[in-house]
Design a protein around this motif. Structure first.
Motif, PDB file in Angstrom:
ATOM      1  N   LEU A 138      40.737  37.467  53.016  1.00 49.96           N
ATOM      2  CA  LEU A 138      40.447  38.881  52.772  1.00 49.96           C
ATOM      3  C   LEU A 138      41.591  39.569  52.037  1.00 49.96           C
ATOM      4  CD1 LEU A 138      38.019  40.648  53.530  1.00 49.96           C
ATOM      5  CD2 LEU A 138      39.378  41.545  55.398  1.00 49.96           C
ATOM      6  N   ILE A 141      41.757  38.747  48.433  1.00 48.21           N
ATOM      7  CA  ILE A 141      40.698  39.447  47.693  1.00 48.21           C
ATOM      8  C   ILE A 141      41.157  40.873  47.415  1.00 48.21           C
ATOM      9  CG2 ILE A 141      38.331  40.357  47.823  1.00 48.21           C
ATOM     10  CD1 ILE A 141      37.693  37.870  49.574  1.00 48.21           C
ATOM     11  N   LYS A 142      41.762  41.474  48.446  1.00 45.90           N
ATOM     12  CA  LYS A 142      42.238  42.852  48.316  1.00 45.90           C
ATOM     13  C   LYS A 142      43.216  42.984  47.163  1.00 45.90           C
ATOM     14  CE  LYS A 142      41.861  44.346  52.977  1.00 45.90           C
ATOM     15  NZ  LYS A 142      42.499  44.123  54.236  1.00 45.90           N
ATOM     16  N   ARG A 143      44.131  42.003  47.113  1.00 40.76           N
ATOM     17  CA  ARG A 143      45.161  42.037  46.071  1.00 40.76           C
ATOM     18  C   ARG A 143      44.527  41.934  44.698  1.00 40.76           C
ATOM     19  NH1 ARG A 143      51.181  40.748  47.225  1.00 40.76           N
ATOM     20  NH2 ARG A 143      51.313  42.113  48.988  1.00 40.76           N
ATOM     21  N   ASP A 145      41.586  42.801  43.830  1.00 43.11           N
ATOM     22  CA  ASP A 145      40.887  44.052  43.556  1.00 43.11           C
ATOM     23  C   ASP A 145      41.870  45.124  43.119  1.00 43.11           C
ATOM     24  OD1 ASP A 145      38.574  45.642  43.594  1.00 43.11           O
ATOM     25  OD2 ASP A 145      39.346  46.618  45.394  1.00 43.11           O
ATOM     26  N   ASP A 149      42.643  47.188  39.559  1.00 45.87           N
ATOM     27  CA  ASP A 149      42.785  48.634  39.483  1.00 45.87           C
ATOM     28  C   ASP A 149      44.059  49.040  38.760  1.00 45.87           C
ATOM     29  OD1 ASP A 149      41.314  49.376  42.631  1.00 45.87           O
ATOM     30  OD2 ASP A 149      40.488  49.365  40.629  1.00 45.87           O
ATOM     31  N   LEU A 153      44.712  51.541  35.726  1.00 44.12           N
ATOM     32  CA  LEU A 153      45.640  52.676  35.765  1.00 44.12           C
ATOM     33  C   LEU A 153      46.654  52.590  34.623  1.00 44.12           C
ATOM     34  CD1 LEU A 153      46.370  53.057  39.580  1.00 44.12           C
ATOM     35  CD2 LEU A 153      44.960  54.522  38.166  1.00 44.12           C
ATOM     36  N   ARG A 171      55.922  52.714  41.322  1.00 45.08           N
ATOM     37  CA  ARG A 171      56.034  52.541  42.779  1.00 45.08           C
ATOM     38  C   ARG A 171      55.161  51.383  43.256  1.00 45.08           C
ATOM     39  NH1 ARG A 171      55.296  57.531  46.934  1.00 45.08           N
ATOM     40  NH2 ARG A 171      53.149  56.906  46.820  1.00 45.08           N
TER      41      ARG A 171
END
Lengths: 245, 269
Positions: A138, A141-143, A145, A149, A153, A171
């Motif tokens: 999980l 996957i988060k990383r 995603d 992003d 940005l 940051r």
């Protein structure tokens, strides 16, 4: 509609309520420590006091004419034996062979060459092998995603050059240990808006992480001379202390 | 008058379900993909369940928004408790059949066989725990007849679990459970919402400690988080207008978060 004064009052009440149990526990602990130490102190001090009282009483009692056959004189015998046993026990302690502690002269300061010579003989510090961080499915996957992003940005930053967005990206990269990227974005942000404390700090911190402590110090000094930033001063002090050791 | 720095972030967290406000978070988008895949399968009923504030309604609205471009999809977000009304509204929404009279189940099924769709229409039912057992039985019969496909959402609470078992256990072909947001997910959710609306300065104010406190107070409930953030930015907007010296722009104040939590009832003070 917010009633701020009422809300502040309620917050204060809540804060007191939430602190109260901890304060009570702390007070109980302090009281019990004081009581315990007081009792212990009394225990240790009462023994000699009792004996002294006894001795006082003995002194106060009419002293009979000293006589060897007198029964009262026998009362002193146990204490004499006690003294003898005390005196008999002391050699036991003394009989333990003690090894003399070698006195090492303390050198207050060493010449630099000598220090270097000494440090040369010290085996190098072996850094523990870095254990690769095992990430859960999980998390990875988060990383992914989030990485997607951040590219988005970065694209937005290219188009709008918003210093707040630049700072956010810097940051983000710093938090994810991408120090080259955080350096680059902090640099760009400083170029757009040179008054953002945090951006300068991230810039200096990234330099430190990249092993350029001197450059970080110089940058901070330059920024302090222009802005008189307290945060920058604090970080410069920390850096100076850390790298002068 | 200059607009407040915090009025825009405040409005972002208004408690309105709008598929355009959908924030992509891994676990949720994974669930959404499974839901989309399930909808393509020849299933009759799909159950989407989870505790309140896990984003069930948002997923349902998002599904409606995405699927309605390609096929007939009807959304019933406010439960229609009356059985006759339910069939009448359904007939009107799916088959554009307007009738003032009550519609029987047989008449409804006749209607459905009379109208042909290239793909079976999908009906999305929110808050299905509010439907009666008799109405749920009718829904089951409609789905068994393959007249319509149903995606239903259900609150998962201790009591409602019993309802779920009674009505749906043997009838559901696929069920998807939504979980409350983890600390990390909540962080991504809040940050993404702010960044999407170009609120970079406010996004920069939110640090790890703030997120931990928000997550602790809301227990990962998206609805509660929205309420809390709305109250928080309302507070900030007020201070910015009346007492700007009290605002520190480098991070969110724990005091203000707690005050917002008191205001929203998350903290009982």
């Amino acid at each position: 509609m917010l009633d701020i004064s009422k809300l502040e009052h309620r917050w204060l009440k809540y804060k007191i309520k939430s602190i109260l149990p901890y304060a009570a526990i702390l007070a109980v602990i302090i009281i019990s420590i004081i009581t315990f130490s007081f009792l212990m102190f009394n225990k240790t001090t009462t023994i000699p006091m009792v004996t002294s009282k006894k001795e006082d009483l003995k002194v106060k009692t009419p002293v009979p004419v000293p006589s060897i056959n007198d029964e009262n004189s026998m009362l002193l015998e146990p204490s004499m034996q006690f003294l003898q046993s005390m005196s008999g026990s002391t050699p036991l302690v003394e009989s333990v062979p003690t090894t003399p502690v070698p006195v090492v002269p303390i050198k207050r300061s060493l010449p630099l060459a000598q220090v270097q010579a000494q440090t040369d003989t010290v085996p190098p510090i072996v850094k523990p092998p870095q254990v690769p961080v095992v990430k859960g499915k999980l998390t990875s996957i988060k990383r992914d995603d989030a990485a997607f992003d951040i590219h988005e940005l970065e694209e937005r930053f290219k188009n709008n050059s918003n210093p707040n967005l630049g700072l956010y990206i810097a940051r983000y990269h710093y938090d994810h240990a991408n120090y080259t990227e955080s350096y680059n974005y902090a640099l760009k942000t400083n170029g757009i808006n040179a008054t953002m404390d945090e951006s300068w700090l991230i810039f200096a911190k990234s330099l430190v992480k990249l092993g350029k402590e001197d450059q970080a110090k110089k940058t901070l000094q330059l920024y302090i001379s222009n802005s008189n930033s307290q945060n920058a001063k604090n970080y410069l002090n920390t850096l100076t202390k850390e790298y002068s050791k | 008058m200059e607009p407040s720095l915090f009025s825009k972030p405040r409005d972002l967290f208004t408690d309105v379900v709008n598929p355009r406000d959908y924030v992509q978070i891994d676990s949720v988008s994974h669930m959404y993909q499974s839901l989309k895949t399930s909808v393509q399968k020849p299933l009759k009923m799909i159950l989407l369940y989870g505790r309140p504030g896990t984003g069930k309604s948002m997923l349902l609205h998002k599904l409606h928004h995405d699927l309605s471009k390609h096929q007939k999809v009807c959304m019933i977000d406010i439960p229609i408790i009356d059985e006759d009304d339910f069939l009448r509204v359904l007939a009107q929404k799916v088959y554009s059949y307007a009738s003032r009279e009550a519609l029987t189940l047989t008449r409804f099924l006749e209607l459905s066989s009379a109208v042909n769709f290239p793909v079976i229409p999908i009906v999305l039912l929110d808050e299905a725990q509010l439907y009666s057992a008799a109405l749920m039985e009718k829904i089951r019969l409609i789905s068994d007849a393959r007249a319509l496909k149903f995606v239903i959402t259900l609150h998962k609470t201790d009591n409602e679990d019993i309802i779920a078992k009674e009505h749906f256990q043997t009838r559901i072909w696929e069920s998807i459970e939504l979980q409350n947001a983890s600390h990390e997910e909540l962080k991504i959710y809040i940050q993404k919402k702010l960044l999407k609306a170009n609120c970079f300065d406010v996004a920069n104010m939110i640090n790890e400690k703030n997120i931990k406190l928000i997550s602790k107070l809301t227990r990962g409930n998206y609805r509660e988080s929205n309420k809390l953030m709305f109250a928080l930015f309302s507070l900030y907007a007020w201070y910015e207008e009346h007492n700007p010296s009290k605002i520190k722009y480098n991070s969110l104040s724990t005091k203000y978060i707690e005050m917002a939590a008191i205001h929203t009832g998350l903290i009982n003070a």
